[in-house]
Design a protein around this motif. Structure first.
Motif, PDB file in Angstrom:
ATOM      1  N   GLY A 126       0.814  -1.211   0.000  1.00  0.00           N
ATOM      2  CA  GLY A 126       0.000   0.000   0.000  1.00  0.00           C
ATOM      3  C   GLY A 126       0.844   1.256   0.000  1.00  0.00           C
ATOM      4  N   GLY A 129      -2.259   7.066   1.989  1.00  0.00           N
ATOM      5  CA  GLY A 129      -1.960   7.920   3.141  1.00  0.00           C
ATOM      6  C   GLY A 129      -1.407   7.157   4.327  1.00  0.00           C
ATOM      7  N   ALA A 130      -1.832   5.910   4.511  1.00  0.00           N
ATOM      8  CA  ALA A 130      -1.382   5.148   5.672  1.00  0.00           C
ATOM      9  C   ALA A 130       0.014   4.557   5.449  1.00  0.00           C
ATOM     10  CB  ALA A 130      -2.373   4.021   5.975  1.00  0.00           C
ATOM     11  N   GLY A 131       0.290   4.111   4.241  1.00  0.00           N
ATOM     12  CA  GLY A 131       1.556   3.445   3.960  1.00  0.00           C
ATOM     13  C   GLY A 131       2.731   4.410   3.826  1.00  0.00           C
ATOM     14  N   PRO A 203      -4.218  -8.849  -0.841  1.00  0.00           N
ATOM     15  CA  PRO A 203      -3.646  -8.167  -2.017  1.00  0.00           C
ATOM     16  C   PRO A 203      -2.412  -8.870  -2.576  1.00  0.00           C
ATOM     17  CG  PRO A 203      -3.756  -6.685  -0.106  1.00  0.00           C
ATOM     18  CD  PRO A 203      -4.102  -8.052   0.375  1.00  0.00           C
TER      19      PRO A 203
HETATM   20  P1  ATR Z   1      -5.185   5.322   3.246  1.00  0.00           P
HETATM   21  O1  ATR Z   1      -5.022   6.714   3.765  1.00  0.00           O
HETATM   22  O2  ATR Z   1      -6.002   4.431   4.144  1.00  0.00           O
HETATM   23  O3  ATR Z   1      -3.916   4.686   2.813  1.00  0.00           O
HETATM   24  P2  ATR Z   1      -5.762   5.721   0.475  1.00  0.00           P
HETATM   25  O4  ATR Z   1      -4.813   6.844   0.360  1.00  0.00           O
HETATM   26  O5  ATR Z   1      -7.054   5.796  -0.265  1.00  0.00           O
HETATM   27  O6  ATR Z   1      -6.146   5.481   1.972  1.00  0.00           O
HETATM   28  O7  ATR Z   1      -5.001   4.387   0.085  1.00  0.00           O
HETATM   29  C1  ATR Z   1      -5.621   3.178   0.091  1.00  0.00           C
HETATM   30  C2  ATR Z   1      -4.595   2.109  -0.262  1.00  0.00           C
HETATM   31  O8  ATR Z   1      -5.277   0.855  -0.424  1.00  0.00           O
HETATM   32  C3  ATR Z   1      -3.872   2.355  -1.564  1.00  0.00           C
HETATM   33  O9  ATR Z   1      -2.590   1.777  -1.507  1.00  0.00           O
HETATM   34  C4  ATR Z   1      -4.774   1.612  -2.551  1.00  0.00           C
HETATM   35  O10 ATR Z   1      -4.148   1.268  -3.777  1.00  0.00           O
HETATM   36  P3  ATR Z   1      -4.122   2.369  -4.967  1.00  0.00           P
HETATM   37  O11 ATR Z   1      -3.054   3.339  -4.619  1.00  0.00           O
HETATM   38  O12 ATR Z   1      -3.810   1.560  -6.184  1.00  0.00           O
HETATM   39  O13 ATR Z   1      -5.502   2.973  -5.011  1.00  0.00           O
HETATM   40  C5  ATR Z   1      -5.072   0.382  -1.754  1.00  0.00           C
HETATM   41  N1  ATR Z   1      -6.271  -0.357  -2.174  1.00  0.00           N
HETATM   42  C6  ATR Z   1      -7.550   0.030  -2.032  1.00  0.00           C
HETATM   43  N2  ATR Z   1      -8.391  -0.924  -2.482  1.00  0.00           N
HETATM   44  C7  ATR Z   1      -7.609  -1.958  -2.931  1.00  0.00           C
HETATM   45  C8  ATR Z   1      -7.865  -3.249  -3.500  1.00  0.00           C
HETATM   46  N3  ATR Z   1      -9.109  -3.677  -3.717  1.00  0.00           N
HETATM   47  N4  ATR Z   1      -6.794  -4.027  -3.814  1.00  0.00           N
HETATM   48  C9  ATR Z   1      -5.541  -3.610  -3.580  1.00  0.00           C
HETATM   49  N5  ATR Z   1      -5.236  -2.405  -3.045  1.00  0.00           N
HETATM   50  C10 ATR Z   1      -6.248  -1.590  -2.719  1.00  0.00           C
END
Ligand code: ATR
Length: 275
Positions: A126, A129-131, A203
């Motif tokens: 990921g 924002g969290a990663g 994932p």
């Molecule tokens: P947060 O602040 O919780 O990290 P975010 O910025 O929306 O929220 O990021 C969500 C993360 O989950 C991202 O790494 C997203 O991948 P993308 O950058 O490609 O959007 C990942 N994510 C969300 N849904 C997913 C799914 N179904 N499979 C794999 N990764 C997913």
């Protein structure tokens, strides 16, 4: 009382007010901490209003960590690198932004879970924002190898490029990849995606895990369960994000008040409420 809030959308179920309430009681600091739900498009306006009304600072959660980064006049080095801010302090000379997520994660893994990061092979799933906040502190914790994979590969590549010189300085092998390119046999695997909220399966493939490895989901409660159950089925020791939540809060409290509260006991009390 000095006022702070957790700013995000939604924040109804946030545990941060309870955590900071306990920190305030324990340290004797005059801190009042509430929730501030901010509708999309209103982040900067609402936070400015809160600051103008005497607010001293805020935590930032989904989906505003990038906007908070942009709004900060000054940033700590770890926030600068992360391109995400989860803690703002409203100083007279401008808003100061920090990112305490990664430090909270590292503290939870090494101190609370007692798992060494020095020399470990780590997979971070990921780049949202969290990663983003986790990369720098994991590098500084002395991991041997760090792989960041993301559904949108370009986001992981950008984050890794920003951290290249830090990784080099610490002798860490750092690379970005697609979810299918997670590699195998990692000692520690951290899920920072919201994939489980969407009801998606893991994932990454099970080959990413080494038997007995630590798998941590940054989420907690029901949202973390499917991924962690999958990891246990494949021989991992698992941990949800509650400990990280408490530790990043302690770091934020220190950024605001200059004192790091003890986190002993809080995790067990929260655990009883969440599970
Ligand atoms: P947060 O602040 O919780 O990290 P975010 O910025 O929306 O929220 O990021 C969500 C993360 O989950 C991202 O790494 C997203 O991948 P993308 O950058 O490609 O959007 C990942 N994510 C969300 N849904 C997913 C799914 N179904 N499979 C794999 N990764 C997913």
């Amino acid at each position: 009382m000095d006022r702070y809030v957790i700013a995000g959308f939604p924040v109804k179920h946030s545990r941060s007010p309870a955590i900071h309430g306990r920190f305030a009681a324990e340290t004797g600091e005059p801190v009042q901490y509430d929730r501030l739900e901010i509708a999309p498009g209103e982040f900067a306006t609402q936070v400015r209003e809160f600051a103008a009304a005497g607010g001293k600072g805020c935590n930032i959660t989904v989906p505003y960590k990038l906007e908070a980064w942009q709004a900060a006049a000054r940033r700590t080095p770890r926030a600068e690198l992360a391109h995400a801010v989860n803690t703002l302090r409203f100083d007279a000379e401008g808003w100061a932004g920090d990112n305490t997520d990664g430090a909270g994660l590292v503290h939870d893994i090494t101190v609370n879970a007692g798992v060494a990061l020095k020399g470990a092979r780590v997979l971070l799933i990921g780049a949202g924002g969290a990663g983003l906040g986790a990369l720098g502190p994991l590098i500084e914790a002395g991991v041997a190898e760090l792989v960041m994979v993301n559904r949108t590969v370009a986001k992981a590549e950008e984050a890794v490029a920003r951290h290249a010189s830090l990784a080099q300085a610490h002798g860490v092998s750092l690379r970005a990849g697609a979810l299918e390119d997670a590699g195998s046999g990692h000692d520690v695997v951290v899920n920072a995606t919201s994939a489980s909220l969407a009801g998606a399966g893991s994932p990454v493939a099970a080959s990413a895990l080494r038997p007995g490895c630590l798998v941590l989901d940054m989420m907690y409660g029901p949202a973390a369960r499917p991924f962690l159950a999958w990891a246990r089925e494949h021989g991992a020791v698992t941990r949800d994000g509650l400990g990280m939540l408490v530790e990043q809060a302690a770091e934020a409290f220190q950024f605001w008040r200059g004192v790091r509260p003890s986190t002993d006991g809080i995790l067990a009390a929260l655990r009883a409420e969440v599970d």
